[in-house]
Design a protein around this motif. Structure first.
Motif, PDB file in Angstrom:
ATOM      1  N   ALA A  16       0.850  -1.153   0.088  1.00  0.00           N
ATOM      2  CA  ALA A  16       0.072   0.018  -0.074  1.00  0.00           C
ATOM      3  C   ALA A  16       1.045   1.177   0.193  1.00  0.00           C
ATOM      4  N   LEU A  20       0.903   4.101  -2.895  1.00  0.00           N
ATOM      5  CA  LEU A  20       0.792   5.617  -2.770  1.00  0.00           C
ATOM      6  C   LEU A  20       1.636   6.184  -3.109  1.00  0.00           C
ATOM      7  N   THR A  31      -6.839  11.742  -6.788  1.00  0.00           N
ATOM      8  CA  THR A  31      -8.261  11.552  -6.328  1.00  0.00           C
ATOM      9  C   THR A  31      -8.444  10.333  -5.540  1.00  0.00           C
ATOM     10  N   VAL A  32      -9.503  10.259  -4.637  1.00  0.00           N
ATOM     11  CA  VAL A  32      -9.728   9.405  -3.614  1.00  0.00           C
ATOM     12  C   VAL A  32      -9.602   7.867  -4.557  1.00  0.00           C
ATOM     13  N   ARG A  33     -10.365   7.842  -5.639  1.00  0.00           N
ATOM     14  CA  ARG A  33     -10.222   6.653  -6.358  1.00  0.00           C
ATOM     15  C   ARG A  33      -8.989   6.117  -6.812  1.00  0.00           C
ATOM     16  N   CYS A  35      -6.019   7.073  -5.116  1.00  0.00           N
ATOM     17  CA  CYS A  35      -5.352   6.587  -3.977  1.00  0.00           C
ATOM     18  C   CYS A  35      -5.811   5.127  -3.536  1.00  0.00           C
ATOM     19  N   PHE A  36      -6.922   4.810  -3.397  1.00  0.00           N
ATOM     20  CA  PHE A  36      -7.434   3.447  -3.239  1.00  0.00           C
ATOM     21  C   PHE A  36      -6.969   2.443  -4.172  1.00  0.00           C
ATOM     22  N   GLY A  37      -7.323   2.796  -5.672  1.00  0.00           N
ATOM     23  CA  GLY A  37      -6.916   1.809  -6.560  1.00  0.00           C
ATOM     24  C   GLY A  37      -5.142   1.487  -6.467  1.00  0.00           C
ATOM     25  N   ARG A  38      -4.384   2.544  -6.195  1.00  0.00           N
ATOM     26  CA  ARG A  38      -3.008   2.220  -6.232  1.00  0.00           C
ATOM     27  C   ARG A  38      -2.630   1.512  -4.868  1.00  0.00           C
ATOM     28  N   ALA A  39      -3.177   1.806  -3.843  1.00  0.00           N
ATOM     29  CA  ALA A  39      -3.255   0.967  -2.594  1.00  0.00           C
ATOM     30  C   ALA A  39      -3.285  -0.432  -2.814  1.00  0.00           C
ATOM     31  N   ILE A  40      -4.406  -0.636  -3.459  1.00  0.00           N
ATOM     32  CA  ILE A  40      -4.891  -2.080  -3.680  1.00  0.00           C
ATOM     33  C   ILE A  40      -4.287  -2.692  -4.577  1.00  0.00           C
ATOM     34  N   SER A  43      -0.794  -3.496  -2.861  1.00  0.00           N
ATOM     35  CA  SER A  43      -0.872  -4.276  -1.579  1.00  0.00           C
ATOM     36  C   SER A  43      -1.010  -5.904  -2.329  1.00  0.00           C
TER      37      SER A  43
END
Length: 93
Positions: A16, A20, A31-33, A35-40, A43
């Protein structure tokens, strides 16, 4: 929590952070999308290093983190490029 479980959690967190970090040094808008996409994505690709625990049960934690980092960076780039090609195929022809 067992030792292997701790390693798996560390790999997920490491991935993650890699995802990030890649986002923060890119020129893309945050963007929030994204950030979450790259973290997932980071991971998931880093967690593949957990397979090293199956092959080498007593691997040094530092070596495991190094494998996880390499897989997290290279794996995420590979998946992103593959996905962009698939989207281009769909949109372009």
């Amino acid at each position: 929590m067992q030792e292997n479980d701790k390693y798996f959690v560390w790999l997920l967190l490491l991935g993650a952070c890699i995802g990030l970090g890649k986002l923060l040094v890119s020129s893309e808008a945050l963007t929030v999308r994204l950030c979450f996409g790259r973290a997932i994505l980071g991971s998931a690709t880093t967690a593949i290093a957990g397979a090293a625990l199956i092959q080498i049960p007593h691997i040094d934690p530092l070596a495991l983190m190094a494998i996880g980092s390499a897989l997290g960076i290279v794996g995420a780039q590979f998946v992103e490029l593959w996905l962009k090609k698939q989207v281009n195929k769909i949109n372009g022809g």
